[in-house]
Design a protein around this motif. Structure first.
Motif, PDB file in Angstrom:
ATOM      1  N   ASP A  86     -26.457 -14.925 -10.304  1.00 47.68           N
ATOM      2  CA  ASP A  86     -27.017 -15.357 -11.773  1.00 47.68           C
ATOM      3  C   ASP A  86     -25.783 -15.605 -12.867  1.00 47.68           C
ATOM      4  OD1 ASP A  86     -28.452 -15.858 -14.239  1.00 47.68           O
ATOM      5  OD2 ASP A  86     -29.661 -13.830 -14.228  1.00 47.68           O
ATOM      6  N   MET A  87     -25.711 -16.810 -13.175  1.00 52.32           N
ATOM      7  CA  MET A  87     -24.559 -17.331 -14.144  1.00 52.32           C
ATOM      8  C   MET A  87     -24.892 -16.824 -15.514  1.00 52.32           C
ATOM      9  SD  MET A  87     -21.732 -18.525 -14.393  1.00 52.32           S
ATOM     10  CE  MET A  87     -21.063 -19.004 -15.854  1.00 52.32           C
ATOM     11  N   ASN A  88     -26.052 -16.700 -15.920  1.00 55.85           N
ATOM     12  CA  ASN A  88     -26.370 -16.565 -17.272  1.00 55.85           C
ATOM     13  C   ASN A  88     -25.976 -15.289 -17.909  1.00 55.85           C
ATOM     14  OD1 ASN A  88     -27.857 -18.680 -17.754  1.00 55.85           O
ATOM     15  ND2 ASN A  88     -29.344 -18.150 -15.986  1.00 55.85           N
ATOM     16  N   GLU A  89     -25.807 -14.310 -17.164  1.00 55.35           N
ATOM     17  CA  GLU A  89     -25.435 -12.799 -17.830  1.00 55.35           C
ATOM     18  C   GLU A  89     -24.024 -13.229 -18.333  1.00 55.35           C
ATOM     19  OE1 GLU A  89     -24.919 -10.268 -14.803  1.00 55.35           O
ATOM     20  OE2 GLU A  89     -27.321 -10.590 -14.353  1.00 55.35           O
ATOM     21  N   ALA A  90     -23.233 -14.247 -17.957  1.00 55.20           N
ATOM     22  CA  ALA A  90     -21.983 -14.183 -18.499  1.00 55.20           C
ATOM     23  C   ALA A  90     -21.785 -15.269 -19.705  1.00 55.20           C
ATOM     24  CB  ALA A  90     -20.868 -14.814 -17.389  1.00 55.20           C
ATOM     25  N   VAL A  91     -22.702 -16.292 -19.922  1.00 57.50           N
ATOM     26  CA  VAL A  91     -22.740 -17.185 -20.790  1.00 57.50           C
ATOM     27  C   VAL A  91     -23.774 -17.196 -21.805  1.00 57.50           C
ATOM     28  CG1 VAL A  91     -21.386 -18.607 -19.145  1.00 57.50           C
ATOM     29  CG2 VAL A  91     -23.747 -19.022 -19.418  1.00 57.50           C
ATOM     30  N   CYS A  92     -24.685 -16.339 -21.697  1.00 59.33           N
ATOM     31  CA  CYS A  92     -25.785 -16.492 -22.621  1.00 59.33           C
ATOM     32  C   CYS A  92     -25.545 -15.517 -23.871  1.00 59.33           C
ATOM     33  CB  CYS A  92     -27.145 -16.178 -22.034  1.00 59.33           C
ATOM     34  SG  CYS A  92     -27.658 -17.566 -20.906  1.00 59.33           S
ATOM     35  N   ASP A  93     -26.186 -15.748 -24.870  1.00 60.61           N
ATOM     36  CA  ASP A  93     -26.343 -14.804 -26.115  1.00 60.61           C
ATOM     37  C   ASP A  93     -27.379 -13.942 -25.938  1.00 60.61           C
ATOM     38  OD1 ASP A  93     -28.491 -15.845 -26.885  1.00 60.61           O
ATOM     39  OD2 ASP A  93     -27.801 -17.520 -28.357  1.00 60.61           O
ATOM     40  N   GLU A  94     -27.393 -12.973 -27.030  1.00 59.81           N
ATOM     41  CA  GLU A  94     -28.412 -11.888 -26.956  1.00 59.81           C
ATOM     42  C   GLU A  94     -30.019 -12.440 -27.068  1.00 59.81           C
ATOM     43  OE1 GLU A  94     -27.290 -13.008 -30.941  1.00 59.81           O
ATOM     44  OE2 GLU A  94     -26.032 -12.262 -29.340  1.00 59.81           O
ATOM     45  N   GLU A  95     -30.161 -13.461 -27.219  1.00 56.99           N
ATOM     46  CA  GLU A  95     -31.520 -14.153 -27.016  1.00 56.99           C
ATOM     47  C   GLU A  95     -31.789 -14.581 -25.750  1.00 56.99           C
ATOM     48  OE1 GLU A  95     -32.673 -16.784 -30.334  1.00 56.99           O
ATOM     49  OE2 GLU A  95     -31.506 -15.292 -31.702  1.00 56.99           O
ATOM     50  N   GLY A  96     -30.768 -14.717 -24.831  1.00 64.28           N
ATOM     51  CA  GLY A  96     -30.937 -15.300 -23.574  1.00 64.28           C
ATOM     52  C   GLY A  96     -30.660 -16.769 -23.528  1.00 64.28           C
ATOM     53  N   ASN A  97     -30.122 -17.484 -24.592  1.00 70.65           N
ATOM     54  CA  ASN A  97     -29.807 -18.894 -24.623  1.00 70.65           C
ATOM     55  C   ASN A  97     -28.324 -18.914 -24.239  1.00 70.65           C
ATOM     56  OD1 ASN A  97     -32.541 -19.554 -25.505  1.00 70.65           O
ATOM     57  ND2 ASN A  97     -31.898 -18.638 -27.478  1.00 70.65           N
ATOM     58  N   LEU A  98     -27.817 -20.180 -23.647  1.00 68.07           N
ATOM     59  CA  LEU A  98     -26.617 -20.445 -23.456  1.00 68.07           C
ATOM     60  C   LEU A  98     -25.854 -20.559 -24.857  1.00 68.07           C
ATOM     61  CD1 LEU A  98     -23.946 -21.667 -22.034  1.00 68.07           C
ATOM     62  CD2 LEU A  98     -25.075 -23.870 -22.555  1.00 68.07           C
ATOM     63  N   ASN A  99     -24.790 -19.724 -25.045  1.00 66.12           N
ATOM     64  CA  ASN A  99     -24.008 -19.529 -26.292  1.00 66.12           C
ATOM     65  C   ASN A  99     -23.630 -20.944 -26.853  1.00 66.12           C
ATOM     66  OD1 ASN A  99     -22.048 -19.034 -28.349  1.00 66.12           O
ATOM     67  ND2 ASN A  99     -21.859 -17.062 -27.367  1.00 66.12           N
ATOM     68  N   ALA A 100     -24.031 -21.144 -28.060  1.00 66.99           N
ATOM     69  CA  ALA A 100     -23.954 -22.457 -28.691  1.00 66.99           C
ATOM     70  C   ALA A 100     -22.402 -22.879 -28.649  1.00 66.99           C
ATOM     71  CB  ALA A 100     -24.671 -22.547 -30.050  1.00 66.99           C
ATOM     72  N   GLU A 101     -21.717 -21.878 -28.792  1.00 67.04           N
ATOM     73  CA  GLU A 101     -20.231 -21.792 -29.188  1.00 67.04           C
ATOM     74  C   GLU A 101     -19.442 -22.320 -27.619  1.00 67.04           C
ATOM     75  OE1 GLU A 101     -18.247 -18.379 -30.805  1.00 67.04           O
ATOM     76  OE2 GLU A 101     -19.526 -18.250 -32.225  1.00 67.04           O
ATOM     77  N   TYR A 102     -20.141 -22.177 -26.629  1.00 68.59           N
ATOM     78  CA  TYR A 102     -19.678 -22.498 -25.315  1.00 68.59           C
ATOM     79  C   TYR A 102     -19.839 -23.926 -24.726  1.00 68.59           C
ATOM     80  CZ  TYR A 102     -19.118 -17.235 -24.895  1.00 68.59           C
ATOM     81  OH  TYR A 102     -18.888 -15.968 -24.917  1.00 68.59           O
ATOM     82  N   THR A 103     -20.479 -24.728 -25.533  1.00 73.18           N
ATOM     83  CA  THR A 103     -21.072 -26.055 -25.306  1.00 73.18           C
ATOM     84  C   THR A 103     -20.869 -27.006 -26.144  1.00 73.18           C
ATOM     85  OG1 THR A 103     -22.819 -27.387 -24.280  1.00 73.18           O
ATOM     86  CG2 THR A 103     -23.499 -25.504 -25.648  1.00 73.18           C
ATOM     87  N   HIS A 104     -20.865 -28.278 -25.820  1.00 69.78           N
ATOM     88  CA  HIS A 104     -20.626 -29.517 -26.702  1.00 69.78           C
ATOM     89  C   HIS A 104     -21.999 -30.404 -26.616  1.00 69.78           C
ATOM     90  CE1 HIS A 104     -20.066 -32.503 -23.590  1.00 69.78           C
ATOM     91  NE2 HIS A 104     -19.580 -31.519 -23.000  1.00 69.78           N
ATOM     92  N   ASP A 105     -22.582 -30.082 -25.424  1.00 66.03           N
ATOM     93  CA  ASP A 105     -24.041 -31.061 -25.096  1.00 66.03           C
ATOM     94  C   ASP A 105     -25.138 -30.181 -25.102  1.00 66.03           C
ATOM     95  OD1 ASP A 105     -23.752 -29.914 -22.692  1.00 66.03           O
ATOM     96  OD2 ASP A 105     -23.403 -32.046 -21.754  1.00 66.03           O
ATOM     97  N   GLN A 106     -25.106 -28.736 -25.383  1.00 69.16           N
ATOM     98  CA  GLN A 106     -26.162 -27.937 -25.392  1.00 69.16           C
ATOM     99  C   GLN A 106     -26.650 -27.677 -23.861  1.00 69.16           C
ATOM    100  OE1 GLN A 106     -26.766 -26.874 -28.650  1.00 69.16           O
ATOM    101  NE2 GLN A 106     -25.429 -28.566 -28.964  1.00 69.16           N
ATOM    102  N   ILE A 107     -25.902 -28.160 -22.845  1.00 64.42           N
ATOM    103  CA  ILE A 107     -26.245 -28.159 -21.479  1.00 64.42           C
ATOM    104  C   ILE A 107     -24.935 -27.414 -20.901  1.00 64.42           C
ATOM    105  CG2 ILE A 107     -26.988 -28.930 -19.261  1.00 64.42           C
ATOM    106  CD1 ILE A 107     -28.402 -31.135 -21.177  1.00 64.42           C
ATOM    107  N   HIS A 108     -24.026 -28.033 -20.773  1.00 61.95           N
ATOM    108  CA  HIS A 108     -22.819 -27.596 -19.980  1.00 61.95           C
ATOM    109  C   HIS A 108     -21.683 -26.907 -20.641  1.00 61.95           C
ATOM    110  CE1 HIS A 108     -24.479 -31.515 -18.435  1.00 61.95           C
ATOM    111  NE2 HIS A 108     -24.325 -30.860 -17.060  1.00 61.95           N
ATOM    112  N   LEU A 109     -20.978 -26.166 -19.917  1.00 62.81           N
ATOM    113  CA  LEU A 109     -19.886 -25.366 -20.553  1.00 62.81           C
ATOM    114  C   LEU A 109     -18.529 -26.365 -20.893  1.00 62.81           C
ATOM    115  CD1 LEU A 109     -19.258 -22.101 -18.188  1.00 62.81           C
ATOM    116  CD2 LEU A 109     -20.301 -22.420 -20.489  1.00 62.81           C
ATOM    117  N   LEU A 110     -18.086 -26.047 -21.809  1.00 64.45           N
ATOM    118  CA  LEU A 110     -16.826 -26.727 -22.373  1.00 64.45           C
ATOM    119  C   LEU A 110     -15.852 -26.183 -21.313  1.00 64.45           C
ATOM    120  CD1 LEU A 110     -16.959 -26.173 -26.291  1.00 64.45           C
ATOM    121  CD2 LEU A 110     -16.807 -28.295 -24.921  1.00 64.45           C
ATOM    122  N   GLY A 111     -14.883 -26.994 -21.022  1.00 61.26           N
ATOM    123  CA  GLY A 111     -13.658 -26.491 -20.037  1.00 61.26           C
ATOM    124  C   GLY A 111     -12.984 -25.192 -20.329  1.00 61.26           C
TER     125      GLY A 111
END
Length: 108
Positions: A53-78
């Protein structure tokens, strides 16, 4: 398993999307992703097939992909790929130790 009975398969769940994407998209939203991840996780037997489960490492406290980690709301920034990498390495280490313990129990 037929070609290599000792092979171990690691399957990774789908990474959640940002809060913005979650609220705007009827298909690609975190509720649907969670449902699919539950289905994917059922494939794991924790002996030959393992689920990460990848989400533990990249999600915020609300369970969403941390907005700072993405440019398109879906994929991680490099620059955040290392979060993914470290999470995978940690899970693989845990699964290897689990496998060793299972093997040891069978031998005894």
């Amino acid at each position: 398993h037929e070609w290599d009975p000792d092979a171990r398969i690691i399957i990774q769940g789908i990474m959640k999307v940002s809060k913005k994407k979650d609220t705007e998209d009827k298909v690609f939203n975190n509720s649907n992703i969670t449902g699919r991840n539950h289905a994917i996780a059922t494939l794991a037997d924790n002996y030959h097939i393992f689920y990460i489960d990848m989400n533990e490492a990249v999600c915020d406290e609300e369970g969403n992909l941390n907005a700072e980690y993405t440019h398109d709301q879906i994929h991680l920034l490099g620059m955040y790929n290392d979060l993914w990498y470290r999470n995978c390495r940690t899970c693989i280490f845990v699964y290897k130790n689990l496998q060793i313990r299972k093997t040891t129990r069978k031998v005894i």
